[in-house]
Design a protein around this motif. Structure first.
Motif, PDB file in Angstrom:
ATOM      1  N   THR A  51       7.143  10.597  -0.280  1.00  0.00           N
ATOM      2  CA  THR A  51       7.297   9.176  -0.591  1.00  0.00           C
ATOM      3  C   THR A  51       6.855   8.881  -2.019  1.00  0.00           C
ATOM      4  N   ILE A  61       9.122   7.430  -5.161  1.00  0.00           N
ATOM      5  CA  ILE A  61       8.737   6.241  -5.934  1.00  0.00           C
ATOM      6  C   ILE A  61       8.611   6.574  -7.413  1.00  0.00           C
ATOM      7  N   ILE A  63       2.386   2.366   1.405  1.00  0.00           N
ATOM      8  CA  ILE A  63       3.496   3.315   1.513  1.00  0.00           C
ATOM      9  C   ILE A  63       3.415   4.225   2.738  1.00  0.00           C
ATOM     10  N   THR A  70       7.404  -1.342   0.066  1.00  0.00           N
ATOM     11  CA  THR A  70       7.693  -0.477  -1.081  1.00  0.00           C
ATOM     12  C   THR A  70       9.029  -0.850  -1.704  1.00  0.00           C
ATOM     13  N   LEU A  79       9.854  -2.057  -5.493  1.00  0.00           N
ATOM     14  CA  LEU A  79      10.781  -1.268  -6.314  1.00  0.00           C
ATOM     15  C   LEU A  79      11.912  -2.144  -6.849  1.00  0.00           C
ATOM     16  N   PHE A  82       1.366   1.277  -5.785  1.00  0.00           N
ATOM     17  CA  PHE A  82       1.906   1.812  -4.541  1.00  0.00           C
ATOM     18  C   PHE A  82       0.786   2.606  -3.874  1.00  0.00           C
TER      19      PHE A  82
END
Length: 399
Positions: free
Chosen positions: A34, A38, A78, A108, A112, A132
């Motif tokens: 993850t 990101i 996250i 998240t 983003l 995050f």
């Protein structure tokens, strides 16, 4: 509703990222894939990234066109939960026993979406830190990022966070000053006696009657020791003793949780629980091991920052769509940030579950439910919200 056109246009692509994260859930402090996703997205958009705070945390750094030293933080969690998903749509979890059942994949995605727009439109003066954060679900990732120097390396005036809320209509928000989430704490009690034949109880020291007395007595702390206007919960959730119907056990284990909105109430409950446990054990001629673990403090929003958020959200969706946040005894580790710097944590409506595509489980679309799924319709709203909130904060005169 003042949505940003570029975020609306990018929403399908961000939703694809969200569903990728949903299909590959990772538990606290294990969010390597993850975090990679990101970081790659931020780098592709020209946003510098710092990694490693709180083990798997990611911080994106978006600087405006001016030279202002001012900065604000926006946070998304996250991590996923250790539970099995009941959904069968295409983006359901591919990892048995892991699921994004709290919408952190959606949190998240909204951040983003804001990041992509901010990278292209740096029409603000100052710095926006995109935090995050790993391990909200029990790991205290916020605490660990702070320990690793989050606010020292990235000093910010305030930090803001939001959680999706099933049952509240999409397009609505809820916000409140003061306590909004409770402290989360655990207790572990072991009563030790002497085992015996159940037909000859006088030859032993039975911990079970003492445990029954103790569980009942704990509730008098709530009804007779704390002030009635101070919220508090003591829930005994597990009692383990014995292995056979004809054997008096030599030990009994009692475990559970305590929730409060203030540390003063928590101090009182912990002190009285220890006294009740030890005194009850002594009355039954037993020994007592008492352990009380404080996990998350209460989440207490700051008044000035809450007022700012309420006004901003009112301008975004209309004041009538901004409700009063009804405090919950659930817990949230955003509380650790609010103990260090000013900020506000608020709710964004996730709808009633009608957004779920075919193949969802039979259960309701509630948090921590195996049939939950985040509502992708929130991505343009949440992304626009974060952009406008950060820009408005940096243009607002400092207190």
């Amino acid at each position: 509703m003042k949505l940003i056109d570029s975020i609306l246009a990018d929403a399908p692509g961000i939703a694809t990222l969200r569903r990728d994260i949903h299909a590959h859930p990772e538990l606290c402090f294990q969010e390597e894939r993850t975090a990679d996703l990101i970081a790659k997205a931020l780098n592709d958009w020209g946003i510098p990234v710092h990694r490693g705070l709180g083990k798997t945390g990611v911080v994106g750094i978006v600087k405006g066109r001016g030279n202002s030293p001012r900065a604000v933080g926006l946070r998304a969690d996250i991590d996923a939960l250790p539970m099995t998903e009941h959904n069968h749509f295409a983006h359901a979890s591919t990892y048995p026993g892991r699921m994004h059942a709290c919408g952190h994949d959606g949190h998240t995605a909204m951040l983003l979406a804001a990041a992509k727009h901010l990278a292209k439109n740096r029409d603000f003066d100052g710095t926006i830190y995109l935090v995050f954060q790993p391990a909200e679900e029990g790991g205290g990732g916020a605490r660990e990022m702070i320990k690793d120097g989050l606010f020292k390396q990235f000093p910010m005036e305030a930090i803001f966070g939001a959680h999706n809320w099933p049952g509240m209509a999409a397009g609505q928000f809820a916000v409140k000053s003061g306590p909004v989430f409770a402290s989360s704490n655990e207790f572990f009690i072991t009563l030790r006696g002497k085992g015996a034949h159940a037909a000859m109880p006088h030859l032993g020291l039975d911990p079970v009657p003492a445990a029954c007395q103790m569980v009942q007595a704990f509730q008098t702390i709530i009804t007779r020791n704390k002030r009635p206007i101070d919220a508090g919960v003591i829930s005994v959730t597990t009692i383990h003793a014995g292995e056979a119907t004809n054997v008096i056990p030599d030990a009994c284990v009692i475990e559970g949780t305590v929730r409060t909105f203030t540390l003063e109430t928590l101090d009182l409950i912990e002190r009285r629980m220890k006294q009740v446990a030890q005194s009850t054990a002594e009355a039954f001629e037993l020994s007592c091991d008492f352990r009380f673990k404080r996990n998350y403090p209460p989440t207490i929003n700051h008044e000035r920052e809450t007022g700012f958020v309420r006004e901003l959200l009112g301008e975004l969706v209309g004041p009538e769509q901004v409700q009063e946040f009804e405090p919950t005894m659930g817990a949230e580790d955003f509380s650790f940030y609010l103990q260090e710097i000013p900020g506000c944590y608020f709710l964004i409506g996730n709808g009633d579950g009608s957004h779920r595509v075919g193949g969802h489980g039979m259960g309701p679309c509630m948090l921590h439910n195996p049939s939950y799924d985040f509502n992708d319709e929130l991505i343009p709203l949440g992304g626009s919200m974060w952009v406008q909130l950060a820009q408005a904060w940096l243009s607002k005169p400092q207190a």
